[in-house]
Design a protein around this motif. Structure first.
Motif, PDB file in Angstrom:
ATOM      1  N   SER A   3       0.719  -1.169   0.031  1.00  0.00           N
ATOM      2  CA  SER A   3      -0.046  -0.084   0.095  1.00  0.00           C
ATOM      3  C   SER A   3       0.826   1.324   0.047  1.00  0.00           C
ATOM      4  CB  SER A   3      -0.990   0.113   1.131  1.00  0.00           C
ATOM      5  OG  SER A   3      -1.669   0.890   1.439  1.00  0.00           O
ATOM      6  N   ALA A   4       1.898   1.290   0.960  1.00  0.00           N
ATOM      7  CA  ALA A   4       2.860   2.394   0.990  1.00  0.00           C
ATOM      8  C   ALA A   4       3.484   2.676  -0.543  1.00  0.00           C
ATOM      9  CB  ALA A   4       3.934   2.109   2.042  1.00  0.00           C
ATOM     10  N   LEU A   5       3.891   1.555  -1.262  1.00  0.00           N
ATOM     11  CA  LEU A   5       4.498   1.630  -2.613  1.00  0.00           C
ATOM     12  C   LEU A   5       3.689   2.254  -3.667  1.00  0.00           C
ATOM     13  CD1 LEU A   5       7.171   1.556  -3.708  1.00  0.00           C
ATOM     14  CD2 LEU A   5       6.774  -0.668  -4.637  1.00  0.00           C
ATOM     15  N   ARG A   6       2.256   1.848  -3.388  1.00  0.00           N
ATOM     16  CA  ARG A   6       1.296   2.202  -4.274  1.00  0.00           C
ATOM     17  C   ARG A   6       0.959   3.253  -4.311  1.00  0.00           C
ATOM     18  NH1 ARG A   6      -3.429  -1.599  -4.484  1.00  0.00           N
ATOM     19  NH2 ARG A   6      -3.782  -0.888  -2.456  1.00  0.00           N
ATOM     20  N   GLN A   7       0.935   4.044  -2.867  1.00  0.00           N
ATOM     21  CA  GLN A   7       0.603   5.339  -2.719  1.00  0.00           C
ATOM     22  C   GLN A   7       2.013   6.157  -3.226  1.00  0.00           C
ATOM     23  OE1 GLN A   7      -2.387   5.535  -2.672  1.00  0.00           O
ATOM     24  NE2 GLN A   7      -2.725   6.777  -0.595  1.00  0.00           N
ATOM     25  N   SER A   8       2.916   6.008  -3.029  1.00  0.00           N
ATOM     26  CA  SER A   8       4.097   6.582  -3.172  1.00  0.00           C
ATOM     27  C   SER A   8       4.309   6.619  -4.909  1.00  0.00           C
ATOM     28  CB  SER A   8       5.579   5.852  -2.912  1.00  0.00           C
ATOM     29  OG  SER A   8       6.541   6.522  -3.169  1.00  0.00           O
ATOM     30  N   SER A   9       3.920   5.376  -5.528  1.00  0.00           N
ATOM     31  CA  SER A   9       4.174   5.820  -7.189  1.00  0.00           C
ATOM     32  C   SER A   9       2.576   6.438  -7.655  1.00  0.00           C
ATOM     33  CB  SER A   9       3.906   4.245  -7.683  1.00  0.00           C
ATOM     34  OG  SER A   9       2.794   3.587  -7.227  1.00  0.00           O
ATOM     35  N   LYS A  10       1.920   6.478  -6.895  1.00  0.00           N
ATOM     36  CA  LYS A  10       0.573   7.051  -7.303  1.00  0.00           C
ATOM     37  C   LYS A  10       0.640   8.519  -7.224  1.00  0.00           C
ATOM     38  CE  LYS A  10      -4.228   7.807  -6.408  1.00  0.00           C
ATOM     39  NZ  LYS A  10      -5.748   7.429  -5.411  1.00  0.00           N
ATOM     40  N   LYS A  37       2.651  12.840 -23.164  1.00  0.00           N
ATOM     41  CA  LYS A  37       1.319  12.179 -22.894  1.00  0.00           C
ATOM     42  C   LYS A  37       1.519  10.832 -23.070  1.00  0.00           C
ATOM     43  CE  LYS A  37      -0.955  16.348 -24.387  1.00  0.00           C
ATOM     44  NZ  LYS A  37      -1.937  17.138 -25.431  1.00  0.00           N
ATOM     45  N   PHE A  38       2.066  10.210 -24.144  1.00  0.00           N
ATOM     46  CA  PHE A  38       2.198   8.872 -24.547  1.00  0.00           C
ATOM     47  C   PHE A  38       2.820   8.141 -23.292  1.00  0.00           C
ATOM     48  CE2 PHE A  38       1.490   8.924 -29.437  1.00  0.00           C
ATOM     49  CZ  PHE A  38       0.325   9.512 -29.170  1.00  0.00           C
ATOM     50  N   LYS A  39       4.029   8.835 -22.771  1.00  0.00           N
ATOM     51  CA  LYS A  39       4.582   8.124 -21.633  1.00  0.00           C
ATOM     52  C   LYS A  39       3.856   7.969 -20.498  1.00  0.00           C
ATOM     53  CE  LYS A  39       9.117   7.840 -23.059  1.00  0.00           C
ATOM     54  NZ  LYS A  39       9.768   6.712 -23.390  1.00  0.00           N
ATOM     55  N   LEU A  40       3.292   8.954 -20.229  1.00  0.00           N
ATOM     56  CA  LEU A  40       2.368   8.960 -19.088  1.00  0.00           C
ATOM     57  C   LEU A  40       1.250   8.302 -19.110  1.00  0.00           C
ATOM     58  CD1 LEU A  40       2.735  12.738 -17.873  1.00  0.00           C
ATOM     59  CD2 LEU A  40       3.813  10.549 -16.890  1.00  0.00           C
ATOM     60  N   ALA A  41       0.414   8.079 -20.146  1.00  0.00           N
ATOM     61  CA  ALA A  41      -0.480   7.184 -20.502  1.00  0.00           C
ATOM     62  C   ALA A  41      -0.122   5.628 -20.383  1.00  0.00           C
ATOM     63  CB  ALA A  41      -0.953   7.363 -21.974  1.00  0.00           C
ATOM     64  N   ASP A  42       1.159   5.343 -20.827  1.00  0.00           N
ATOM     65  CA  ASP A  42       1.783   4.072 -20.750  1.00  0.00           C
ATOM     66  C   ASP A  42       1.987   3.879 -19.233  1.00  0.00           C
ATOM     67  OD1 ASP A  42       1.823   3.756 -23.456  1.00  0.00           O
ATOM     68  OD2 ASP A  42       3.936   4.106 -23.681  1.00  0.00           O
ATOM     69  N   VAL A  43       2.296   4.825 -18.426  1.00  0.00           N
ATOM     70  CA  VAL A  43       2.460   4.635 -17.104  1.00  0.00           C
ATOM     71  C   VAL A  43       1.262   4.062 -16.476  1.00  0.00           C
ATOM     72  CG1 VAL A  43       2.777   5.819 -14.913  1.00  0.00           C
ATOM     73  CG2 VAL A  43       4.654   5.854 -16.871  1.00  0.00           C
ATOM     74  N   LYS A  44       0.061   4.813 -16.646  1.00  0.00           N
ATOM     75  CA  LYS A  44      -1.209   4.611 -16.206  1.00  0.00           C
ATOM     76  C   LYS A  44      -1.614   3.119 -16.493  1.00  0.00           C
ATOM     77  CE  LYS A  44      -5.255   5.772 -14.417  1.00  0.00           C
ATOM     78  NZ  LYS A  44      -5.492   6.272 -13.148  1.00  0.00           N
ATOM     79  N   LYS A  84      10.442   0.793 -14.562  1.00  0.00           N
ATOM     80  CA  LYS A  84      10.496   1.603 -15.865  1.00  0.00           C
ATOM     81  C   LYS A  84       9.450   2.806 -15.857  1.00  0.00           C
ATOM     82  CE  LYS A  84      10.262   1.726 -20.448  1.00  0.00           C
ATOM     83  NZ  LYS A  84       9.920   3.274 -20.907  1.00  0.00           N
ATOM     84  N   ALA A  85       8.179   2.747 -15.191  1.00  0.00           N
ATOM     85  CA  ALA A  85       7.442   3.847 -14.877  1.00  0.00           C
ATOM     86  C   ALA A  85       8.011   5.013 -14.176  1.00  0.00           C
ATOM     87  CB  ALA A  85       6.326   3.315 -14.267  1.00  0.00           C
ATOM     88  N   LEU A  86       8.926   4.617 -13.053  1.00  0.00           N
ATOM     89  CA  LEU A  86       9.415   5.771 -12.245  1.00  0.00           C
ATOM     90  C   LEU A  86      10.653   6.336 -13.179  1.00  0.00           C
ATOM     91  CD1 LEU A  86       8.956   4.149  -8.666  1.00  0.00           C
ATOM     92  CD2 LEU A  86       8.076   6.334  -9.482  1.00  0.00           C
ATOM     93  N   ASP A  87      11.218   5.545 -13.943  1.00  0.00           N
ATOM     94  CA  ASP A  87      12.487   5.882 -14.685  1.00  0.00           C
ATOM     95  C   ASP A  87      11.823   6.931 -15.856  1.00  0.00           C
ATOM     96  OD1 ASP A  87      15.023   5.859 -15.289  1.00  0.00           O
ATOM     97  OD2 ASP A  87      14.264   5.109 -17.135  1.00  0.00           O
ATOM     98  N   ASP A  88      10.750   6.702 -16.388  1.00  0.00           N
ATOM     99  CA  ASP A  88       9.906   7.543 -17.309  1.00  0.00           C
ATOM    100  C   ASP A  88       9.833   8.887 -16.481  1.00  0.00           C
ATOM    101  OD1 ASP A  88      10.331   5.858 -19.563  1.00  0.00           O
ATOM    102  OD2 ASP A  88       8.353   4.994 -19.370  1.00  0.00           O
ATOM    103  N   PHE A 108      11.524   7.018  -6.818  1.00  0.00           N
ATOM    104  CA  PHE A 108      12.684   5.975  -7.654  1.00  0.00           C
ATOM    105  C   PHE A 108      13.378   5.504  -6.460  1.00  0.00           C
ATOM    106  CE2 PHE A 108      16.491   6.067  -9.919  1.00  0.00           C
ATOM    107  CZ  PHE A 108      15.946   5.327 -11.140  1.00  0.00           C
ATOM    108  N   ALA A 109      14.162   6.245  -5.717  1.00  0.00           N
ATOM    109  CA  ALA A 109      14.992   5.301  -4.749  1.00  0.00           C
ATOM    110  C   ALA A 109      14.218   4.344  -3.907  1.00  0.00           C
ATOM    111  CB  ALA A 109      15.568   6.585  -3.796  1.00  0.00           C
ATOM    112  N   ASP A 110      12.905   4.332  -3.378  1.00  0.00           N
ATOM    113  CA  ASP A 110      12.160   3.344  -2.573  1.00  0.00           C
ATOM    114  C   ASP A 110      12.317   2.092  -3.467  1.00  0.00           C
ATOM    115  OD1 ASP A 110      12.620   5.010  -0.574  1.00  0.00           O
ATOM    116  OD2 ASP A 110      10.329   5.576  -0.872  1.00  0.00           O
ATOM    117  N   ALA A 111      11.800   2.480  -4.878  1.00  0.00           N
ATOM    118  CA  ALA A 111      11.498   1.361  -5.705  1.00  0.00           C
ATOM    119  C   ALA A 111      12.548   0.423  -6.133  1.00  0.00           C
ATOM    120  CB  ALA A 111      10.631   1.995  -6.774  1.00  0.00           C
TER     121      ALA A 111
END
Length: 132
Positions: A3-10, A37-44, A84-88, A108-111
């Motif tokens: 949950s903490a990581l999901r909140q962090s990435s969200k 827009k495409f990068k962030l759509a891919d992240v989502k 990959k998402a955090l790298d983007d 990024f550091a936590d993940a």
């Protein structure tokens, strides 16, 4: 921790969206670039896919039906997709992405350690390859 990581990435995604909509480059916001827009759509999309995958295998675990290979697959895929998402998102922040005042830098550091503890990605690949 999940949950903490999901909140962090969200939070990192929300902050990245705010950042790119405010940051200017070449006389326009970074958000106005199609690539952004495409990068962030891919992240989502990846975040949703990983969440569905993790929820499915978590229910398998609760039912005591989760196989070792399946656990390895979901850990390998989820931690790789998160990285990959955090790298983007770090890339979209540019220089600011290394300042720990920014949520994306902390996420990024936590993940990064997620690909190490609980079994490294290499160990997960070995477990998966045993069933090939």
């Amino acid at each position: 921790m999940r949950s903490a990581l999901r909140q962090s990435s969200k939070r990192a995604l929300e902050h990245t969206l705010d950042y790119v909509k405010d940051r200017k480059a070449f006389n326009q916001t970074v958000w106005n670039f199609q690539n952004t827009k495409f990068k962030l759509a891919d992240v989502k999309v990846q975040a949703l896919a990983v969440r569905l995958m993790v929820d499915h295998y978590l229910s398998e675990h609760v039912r005591q039906c989760l196989k070792l290979e399946e656990a390895a697959v979901v850990k390998l895929y989820a931690t790789g997709a998160l990285g990959k998402a955090l790298d983007d998102m770090v890339q979209l922040h540019g220089d600011y992405s290394y300042m720990l005042e920014y949520p994306v830098a902390c996420a990024f550091a936590d993940a990064r350690v997620m690909r190490i503890y609980g079994g490294t990605s290499e160990v997960m690949r070995d477990l998966v390859s045993r069933k090939l």
